[in-house]
Design a protein around this motif. Structure first.
Motif, PDB file in Angstrom:
ATOM      1  N   SER A 236     -86.464 -36.875  42.012  1.00  0.00           N
ATOM      2  CA  SER A 236     -85.286 -36.656  42.835  1.00  0.00           C
ATOM      3  C   SER A 236     -84.100 -37.453  42.290  1.00  0.00           C
ATOM      4  CB  SER A 236     -85.582 -37.057  44.278  1.00  0.00           C
ATOM      5  OG  SER A 236     -86.003 -38.411  44.333  1.00  0.00           O
ATOM      6  N   LEU A 237     -82.895 -37.149  42.797  1.00  0.00           N
ATOM      7  CA  LEU A 237     -81.680 -37.851  42.401  1.00  0.00           C
ATOM      8  C   LEU A 237     -81.193 -38.740  43.525  1.00  0.00           C
ATOM      9  CD1 LEU A 237     -79.678 -34.941  40.707  1.00  0.00           C
ATOM     10  CD2 LEU A 237     -81.022 -36.720  39.572  1.00  0.00           C
ATOM     11  N   THR A 238     -80.681 -39.896  43.178  1.00  0.00           N
ATOM     12  CA  THR A 238     -80.052 -40.794  44.143  1.00  0.00           C
ATOM     13  C   THR A 238     -78.544 -40.581  44.081  1.00  0.00           C
ATOM     14  OG1 THR A 238     -81.803 -42.442  43.907  1.00  0.00           O
ATOM     15  CG2 THR A 238     -79.712 -43.190  44.828  1.00  0.00           C
ATOM     16  N   LEU A 239     -77.936 -40.230  45.204  1.00  0.00           N
ATOM     17  CA  LEU A 239     -76.511 -39.944  45.258  1.00  0.00           C
ATOM     18  C   LEU A 239     -75.763 -41.075  45.954  1.00  0.00           C
ATOM     19  CD1 LEU A 239     -76.619 -36.153  46.208  1.00  0.00           C
ATOM     20  CD2 LEU A 239     -76.553 -37.181  43.941  1.00  0.00           C
ATOM     21  N   THR A 240     -74.552 -41.333  45.475  1.00  0.00           N
ATOM     22  CA  THR A 240     -73.734 -42.416  46.023  1.00  0.00           C
ATOM     23  C   THR A 240     -72.776 -41.866  47.078  1.00  0.00           C
ATOM     24  OG1 THR A 240     -72.122 -42.120  44.241  1.00  0.00           O
ATOM     25  CG2 THR A 240     -73.904 -43.689  43.857  1.00  0.00           C
ATOM     26  N   ALA A 241     -71.936 -42.750  47.632  1.00  0.00           N
ATOM     27  CA  ALA A 241     -71.013 -42.361  48.691  1.00  0.00           C
ATOM     28  C   ALA A 241     -70.024 -41.315  48.185  1.00  0.00           C
ATOM     29  CB  ALA A 241     -70.268 -43.581  49.202  1.00  0.00           C
ATOM     30  N   GLU A 242     -69.532 -40.498  49.102  1.00  0.00           N
ATOM     31  CA  GLU A 242     -68.580 -39.453  48.750  1.00  0.00           C
ATOM     32  C   GLU A 242     -67.307 -40.066  48.182  1.00  0.00           C
ATOM     33  OE1 GLU A 242     -66.172 -35.731  50.879  1.00  0.00           O
ATOM     34  OE2 GLU A 242     -67.513 -37.028  52.054  1.00  0.00           O
ATOM     35  N   ALA A 243     -66.782 -39.466  47.115  1.00  0.00           N
ATOM     36  CA  ALA A 243     -65.572 -39.969  46.475  1.00  0.00           C
ATOM     37  C   ALA A 243     -64.341 -39.499  47.242  1.00  0.00           C
ATOM     38  CB  ALA A 243     -65.500 -39.486  45.032  1.00  0.00           C
ATOM     39  N   SER A 244     -63.319 -40.354  47.310  1.00  0.00           N
ATOM     40  CA  SER A 244     -62.044 -39.983  47.920  1.00  0.00           C
ATOM     41  C   SER A 244     -61.201 -39.221  46.912  1.00  0.00           C
ATOM     42  CB  SER A 244     -61.288 -41.233  48.371  1.00  0.00           C
ATOM     43  OG  SER A 244     -62.034 -41.952  49.323  1.00  0.00           O
ATOM     44  N   PRO A 245     -60.326 -38.314  47.371  1.00  0.00           N
ATOM     45  CA  PRO A 245     -59.489 -37.578  46.422  1.00  0.00           C
ATOM     46  C   PRO A 245     -58.483 -38.495  45.740  1.00  0.00           C
ATOM     47  CG  PRO A 245     -58.859 -37.095  48.689  1.00  0.00           C
ATOM     48  CD  PRO A 245     -60.131 -37.880  48.757  1.00  0.00           C
ATOM     49  N   ASP A 246     -58.195 -38.213  44.480  1.00  0.00           N
ATOM     50  CA  ASP A 246     -57.177 -38.962  43.754  1.00  0.00           C
ATOM     51  C   ASP A 246     -55.791 -38.471  44.146  1.00  0.00           C
ATOM     52  OD1 ASP A 246     -58.965 -40.479  42.102  1.00  0.00           O
ATOM     53  OD2 ASP A 246     -59.381 -38.631  40.993  1.00  0.00           O
ATOM     54  N   GLU A 247     -54.809 -39.365  44.080  1.00  0.00           N
ATOM     55  CA  GLU A 247     -53.430 -38.939  44.274  1.00  0.00           C
ATOM     56  C   GLU A 247     -52.906 -38.314  42.989  1.00  0.00           C
ATOM     57  OE1 GLU A 247     -51.037 -42.128  45.587  1.00  0.00           O
ATOM     58  OE2 GLU A 247     -51.946 -42.241  47.571  1.00  0.00           O
ATOM     59  N   ILE A 248     -51.984 -37.371  43.140  1.00  0.00           N
ATOM     60  CA  ILE A 248     -51.332 -36.802  41.968  1.00  0.00           C
ATOM     61  C   ILE A 248     -50.240 -37.779  41.543  1.00  0.00           C
ATOM     62  CG2 ILE A 248     -49.923 -34.891  41.104  1.00  0.00           C
ATOM     63  CD1 ILE A 248     -51.389 -33.098  43.052  1.00  0.00           C
ATOM     64  N   VAL A 249     -50.402 -38.383  40.389  1.00  0.00           N
ATOM     65  CA  VAL A 249     -49.490 -39.452  39.982  1.00  0.00           C
ATOM     66  C   VAL A 249     -48.189 -38.932  39.390  1.00  0.00           C
ATOM     67  CG1 VAL A 249     -51.323 -41.121  39.606  1.00  0.00           C
ATOM     68  CG2 VAL A 249     -50.667 -39.617  37.741  1.00  0.00           C
ATOM     69  N   SER A 250     -48.177 -37.682  38.952  1.00  0.00           N
ATOM     70  CA  SER A 250     -46.976 -37.160  38.308  1.00  0.00           C
ATOM     71  C   SER A 250     -46.535 -35.879  39.000  1.00  0.00           C
ATOM     72  CB  SER A 250     -47.228 -36.893  36.816  1.00  0.00           C
ATOM     73  OG  SER A 250     -46.065 -36.416  36.183  1.00  0.00           O
ATOM     74  N   PHE A 251     -45.745 -36.041  40.079  1.00  0.00           N
ATOM     75  CA  PHE A 251     -45.154 -34.899  40.765  1.00  0.00           C
ATOM     76  C   PHE A 251     -43.697 -34.865  40.310  1.00  0.00           C
ATOM     77  CE2 PHE A 251     -44.609 -32.923  45.277  1.00  0.00           C
ATOM     78  CZ  PHE A 251     -44.274 -31.724  44.684  1.00  0.00           C
ATOM     79  N   ASP A 252     -43.409 -34.049  39.302  1.00  0.00           N
ATOM     80  CA  ASP A 252     -42.124 -34.130  38.621  1.00  0.00           C
ATOM     81  C   ASP A 252     -40.952 -33.710  39.501  1.00  0.00           C
ATOM     82  OD1 ASP A 252     -43.503 -34.998  36.436  1.00  0.00           O
ATOM     83  OD2 ASP A 252     -43.614 -33.029  35.484  1.00  0.00           O
ATOM     84  N   TYR A 253     -41.043 -32.500  40.079  1.00  0.00           N
ATOM     85  CA  TYR A 253     -39.913 -32.066  40.894  1.00  0.00           C
ATOM     86  C   TYR A 253     -40.278 -30.820  41.697  1.00  0.00           C
ATOM     87  CZ  TYR A 253     -39.234 -29.014  36.795  1.00  0.00           C
ATOM     88  OH  TYR A 253     -39.423 -28.135  35.762  1.00  0.00           O
ATOM     89  N   VAL A 254     -39.430 -30.580  42.734  1.00  0.00           N
ATOM     90  CA  VAL A 254     -39.376 -29.305  43.449  1.00  0.00           C
ATOM     91  C   VAL A 254     -37.901 -28.919  43.467  1.00  0.00           C
ATOM     92  CG1 VAL A 254     -39.767 -28.080  45.596  1.00  0.00           C
ATOM     93  CG2 VAL A 254     -41.335 -29.892  44.900  1.00  0.00           C
ATOM     94  N   ARG A 255     -37.590 -27.733  42.941  1.00  0.00           N
ATOM     95  CA  ARG A 255     -36.199 -27.298  42.852  1.00  0.00           C
ATOM     96  C   ARG A 255     -36.016 -25.947  43.526  1.00  0.00           C
ATOM     97  NH1 ARG A 255     -35.469 -28.643  36.395  1.00  0.00           N
ATOM     98  NH2 ARG A 255     -35.253 -30.928  36.607  1.00  0.00           N
ATOM     99  N   ALA A 256     -34.902 -25.826  44.235  1.00  0.00           N
ATOM    100  CA  ALA A 256     -34.534 -24.561  44.872  1.00  0.00           C
ATOM    101  C   ALA A 256     -33.360 -23.957  44.116  1.00  0.00           C
ATOM    102  CB  ALA A 256     -34.158 -24.786  46.329  1.00  0.00           C
ATOM    103  N   ARG A 257     -33.401 -22.625  43.907  1.00  0.00           N
ATOM    104  CA  ARG A 257     -32.317 -21.910  43.230  1.00  0.00           C
ATOM    105  C   ARG A 257     -31.964 -20.675  44.040  1.00  0.00           C
ATOM    106  NH1 ARG A 257     -35.139 -21.769  37.277  1.00  0.00           N
ATOM    107  NH2 ARG A 257     -35.276 -24.027  36.920  1.00  0.00           N
ATOM    108  N   PRO A 258     -30.796 -20.601  44.648  1.00  0.00           N
ATOM    109  CA  PRO A 258     -29.797 -21.663  44.795  1.00  0.00           C
ATOM    110  C   PRO A 258     -30.258 -22.709  45.792  1.00  0.00           C
ATOM    111  CG  PRO A 258     -29.163 -19.767  46.085  1.00  0.00           C
ATOM    112  CD  PRO A 258     -30.405 -19.362  45.346  1.00  0.00           C
TER     113      PRO A 258
END
Length: 370
Positions: A236-258
């Motif tokens: 059998s396999l031994t499993l560890t605690a559930e991992a937390s999601p990583d943050e997105i470190v590079s959110f460059d931009y959100v642009r509206a046109r116009p």
């Protein structure tokens, strides 16, 4: 039999073996512990012929040496026994082997995983084992998972590397079927004994347990009759605690046109994930609900998702409430640049709330904005 058979080339015992037996080219035959000369096998006809060197009378014991047990297990079909006198059948009967066959034990077997956290998705499982007995062309390999697992996930796991085997033919490629707790490897050619086999399965979700049940590997012939199995299951396999999601470190931009208040606009998103997004990974671009109307509420015009930059294709792009949901059709580890075009109404505010991004796979959040 009750009618004795005298020695002579015209008098013999003929054994007719069922199809699961593979008769060797040479055997040694004994009648009541006395060797009989000229005992012959005819493998293509499944027949063994023993001309009598000694008389056959009453109850007799026939011993055949150098036989090979069938390579697969099945309900044992009888062996037909014919007593021949002067080339004519005198008596006939049948016998079923008294000893039940058991599968050879696959003792060299293990399972490796790329992640050990509970509920982790897109995990690669590698099964390695050594073939004990020949697996004939058209045979099968079943890899059984413990009931802790459910392989009917979305997206479904798949096999990528099948090492130690060849395609069944130029037109029939080796592959596998993924069932609820079983992976069936099929469409491969003959695998000799002693070959090391590796089966890699991608996209598995770890169960939510500290210790899994055991795994097993079984090989079959083309009629799905058992050849070898892990009589002692893989650990059998031994499993560890559930991992937390990583943050997105590079959110460059959100642009509206116009970018004017109250006007219909197209929106351009650009970000870079921390980790590789798996094939069929889901990216949700989430508009701030306090400032934007439901994205599907402004009319029946068709929304369009346009990829800019290196990533040029995707599996699907849909709208649900305040989310633009894109499903990738390949793995990706670089920046993603999406132009979302449609009847999106800019809010009447100087500065909107924050846009969010979530990357998911099989319903689990892998990465997200802070």
């Amino acid at each position: 039999g009750n009618d004795p058979l005298s020695p002579g080339s015209d008098n013999s015992v003929v054994l007719d073996f069922p199809s699961e037996w593979e008769l060797p080219d040479s055997v040694r035959c004994l009648l009541n512990a006395v060797e009989q000369d000229n005992c012959q096998t005819y493998p293509k006809s499944q027949i063994l012929m023993m001309p009598l060197t000694d008389p056959l009378t009453g109850t007799a014991t026939i011993t055949i040496e150098n036989m090979v047990n069938p390579s697969s297990l099945k309900t044992q079909n009888p062996i037909t026994v014919n007593l021949i006198r002067n080339h004519t059948i005198l008596e006939t009967g049948s016998v079923v082997p008294a000893s039940a066959l058991i599968a050879n034990d696959i003792t060299v077997a293990r399972v490796l995983t790329t992640r050990q956290e509970r509920k982790q998705v897109n995990v690669r499982y590698t099964f390695e084992f050594t073939v004990v007995s020949v697996i004939p062309s058209g045979g099968k390999i079943y890899i059984d998972f413990p009931t802790d697992y459910n392989l009917n996930s979305n997206p479904k796991p798949y096999c990528n590397n099948l090492i130690g085997m060849e395609d069944l033919s130029a037109s029939v490629k080796k592959t596998c079927n993924v069932l609820t707790t079983r992976v069936e490897v099929i469409n491969f050619g003959r695998i000799p004994a002693g070959i090391n086999v590796e089966v890699e399965i991608f996209g598995i979700k770890n169960p939510d347990v500290a210790t899994t049940g055991t795994f097993s590997v079984t090989t079959y012939d083309s009629n799905e009759k058992t050849i070898d199995t892990t009589n002692t299951p893989i650990a059998s396999l031994t499993l560890t605690a559930e991992a937390s999601p990583d943050e997105i470190v590079s959110f460059d931009y959100v642009r509206a046109r116009p970018d004017n208040k109250g006007l219909l606009a197209e929106y351009n998103f650009r970000f870079a994930p921390i980790n590789t997004i798996p094939k069929y990974g889901v990216i949700e671009f989430i508009f701030p609900s306090a400032d934007f109307s439901n994205l599907t509420a402004l009319g029946s015009e068709k929304y369009e998702c346009i990829m800019q930059g290196s990533l040029t294709t995707f599996d699907s792009c849909t709208v649900d409430g305040h989310k633009v949901i894109m499903v990738l059709d390949e793995t990706w580890d670089s920046s993603i640049d999406l132009l979302f075009s449609g009847p999106t109404l800019n809010p009447n505010v100087a500065e909107s709330g924050e846009f969010q991004i979530a990357i998911k796979y099989d319903g689990k959040v892998l990465e997200k904005t802070a």
